[in-house]
Design an enzyme around this catalytic site. Structure first.
Site, mmCIF file in Angstrom:
data_model
loop_
_atom_site.group_PDB
_atom_site.id
_atom_site.type_symbol
_atom_site.label_atom_id
_atom_site.label_comp_id
_atom_site.label_asym_id
_atom_site.label_seq_id
_atom_site.Cartn_x
_atom_site.Cartn_y
_atom_site.Cartn_z
ATOM 1 N N GLN A 248 0.827 -1.212 0.000
ATOM 2 C CA GLN A 248 0.000 0.000 0.000
ATOM 3 C C GLN A 248 0.860 1.260 0.000
ATOM 4 O OE1 GLN A 248 -2.860 1.603 3.362
ATOM 5 N NE2 GLN A 248 -3.808 -0.207 2.448
ATOM 6 N N PRO B 260 -5.499 -5.311 5.075
ATOM 7 C CA PRO B 260 -6.235 -5.970 3.983
ATOM 8 C C PRO B 260 -5.670 -7.359 3.719
ATOM 9 C CG PRO B 260 -5.541 -3.740 3.356
ATOM 10 C CD PRO B 260 -4.834 -4.070 4.631
ATOM 11 N N HIS C 237 -13.581 -0.350 3.695
ATOM 12 C CA HIS C 237 -12.137 -0.586 3.723
ATOM 13 C C HIS C 237 -11.438 -0.098 2.457
ATOM 14 C CE1 HIS C 237 -12.425 -2.757 7.474
ATOM 15 N NE2 HIS C 237 -13.416 -3.443 6.976
ATOM 16 N N GLN D 211 -12.450 2.961 1.003
ATOM 17 C CA GLN D 211 -12.517 4.432 1.080
ATOM 18 C C GLN D 211 -11.133 5.076 1.185
ATOM 19 O OE1 GLN D 211 -14.592 5.601 4.574
ATOM 20 N NE2 GLN D 211 -16.585 4.857 3.909
ATOM 21 N N ASP D 212 -10.443 4.743 2.263
ATOM 22 C CA ASP D 212 -9.181 5.431 2.562
ATOM 23 C C ASP D 212 -8.104 5.102 1.536
ATOM 24 O OD1 ASP D 212 -7.193 3.261 4.244
ATOM 25 O OD2 ASP D 212 -9.325 2.796 4.177
ATOM 26 N N GLN D 213 -8.167 3.907 0.926
ATOM 27 C CA GLN D 213 -7.141 3.523 -0.039
ATOM 28 C C GLN D 213 -7.243 4.326 -1.342
ATOM 29 O OE1 GLN D 213 -6.047 -0.740 -0.248
ATOM 30 N NE2 GLN D 213 -7.764 -1.109 1.136
ATOM 31 N N HIS E 154 -9.883 6.217 9.333
ATOM 32 C CA HIS E 154 -8.800 6.007 8.380
ATOM 33 C C HIS E 154 -8.959 6.934 7.177
ATOM 34 C CE1 HIS E 154 -7.425 2.289 10.369
ATOM 35 N NE2 HIS E 154 -6.366 2.384 9.605
#
Length: 361
Positions: free
Chosen positions: A105, A132, A295, A297-299, A321
């Site tokens: 990431q 993840p 999970h 969203q922030d990525q 996050h």
């Protein structure tokens, strides 16, 4: 370097975990901006750099030929001065169950702005808590990043679980000239639910079957005619030596949305409970017709901030996050994110991207 030359990032902001560090360093490399991250992981039981964060930091140091101060275990302050992004083959061996996907990431957005293709081998944990799962990266992150014109190839050579890790993966990244604006606004209608339920080591295959059947039963209870294909897998010993179990479920919609829900077994593995938890979370996303899961969203924030044009995503309530990722992106790029809670209860997040171009191509 003079103190005024650094952009200072407060690592204790909101959730006060490792994500502040990951996003700040990734953006530092891409933008060529020196950063000082202070109060690193201040809100965690053991503040400072863990093994995972230290390995990720040293990897970005190598990729960006950076000068670094503070890259020691449990350090709570880091100064990072990048030079240029090099495309190459890199190796990271955490020698622990540190999350492989969280290291990826950090590195993935940076390698997209390299001058040539890169290959990144990482050893550690493929499926560990608070990160993840590797299946999520393959089956949910990848199709979502295609909206930005991004692709990668991820191969799992060995699965690794807590506490010993010993998993290994290979990530291949092609650089891009720029990131396209991503649009995640139209749910459309549900087309397919798919997934994989796995177990490994000494755990019996029935655990994977219990996850599979429970998850499929929950989907069919609500939507009797819905196509739902979840594979039950017992990993071969050469692919996974240790005990581990989990499930990833994905929902595919006519609007091009791919949503994911995953659960991971711990000491006492109850396949039925894991399958039920994963399906209940996915059902909630489908019922609310959101386009980006909690999970993901922030990525997506870092890609929205760097893209050319206006990106938009329709999601559920923002996680800490995501709010943290927005805060760091705004500080380093100068872009502004707009967050609006709609009458439907969905959250609309939009951003006019920086329009960052790849200086290395």
């Amino acid at each position: 370097m003079d103190a005024k030359d650094f952009v200072e990032i407060d690592g204790s902001y909101l959730e006060g975990g490792g994500q502040v560090l990951r996003n700040a360093l990734s953006l530092s490399c891409i933008l060529g901006k020196p950063v000082r991250v202070v109060k690193i992981r201040a809100n965690r039981p053991k503040p400072g750099l863990s093994h995972q964060h230290l390995h990720g930091l040293n990897l970005l140091r190598d990729i960006a030929n950076a000068d670094v101060v503070g890259n020691t275990l449990l350090s709570t302050e880091v100064e990072f001065t990048p030079r240029s992004i090099g495309g190459d083959t890199y190796h990271v061996d955490t020698q622990t169950a540190a999350s492989i996907t969280l290291i990826y990431q950090m590195a993935l957005p940076v390698l997209l702005f390299a001058g040539r293709p890169s290959r990144l081998y990482v050893s550690g944990g493929t499926n560990v808590a608070f990160a993840p799962q590797v299946e999520y990266m393959e089956q949910v992150l990848l199709p979502n990043l295609k909206h930005f014109g991004v692709g990668f190839d991820l191969q799992v050579q060995q699965y690794g679980f807590y506490p010993s890790g010993k998993g290994s993966c290979q990530l291949d990244v092609q650089p891009v000239e720029k990131l396209l604006a991503g649009q995640f606004l139209d749910f459309g209608h549900l087309q397919l639910v798919s997934g994989v339920a796995f177990c490994a080591g000494r755990l019996p295959r029935t655990i994977a079957t219990d996850m599979q059947q429970t998850a499929q039963r929950e989907i069919h209870r609500l939507w009797p005619h819905q196509m739902c294909s979840i594979e039950a897998v017992k990993h071969l010993p050469e692919k996974a030596r240790q005990n581990g179990a989990g499930i990833l479920m994905t929902a595919h919609t006519s609007g091009g949305c791919v949503l994911g829900s995953a659960t991971l077994g711990e000491k006492r593995v109850d396949g039925r409970l894991l399958g039920s938890d994963a399906s209940c979370q996915l059902v909630e996303y489908i019922r609310k017709e959101i386009c980006v899961d909690a999970h993901m969203q922030d990525q997506l924030i870092i890609y929205m901030a760097l893209a050319v044009g206006r990106s938009s995503m329709r999601t559920g309530p923002l996680t800490n996050h995501t709010r943290t990722a927005i805060h760091v992106a705004e500080q380093l790029t100068g872009v502004q994110f707009d967050v609006e809670v709609e009458s439907s209860g969905q959250t609309l997040v939009t951003c006019e991207g920086l329009g960052q171009l790849n200086r290395m191509l």
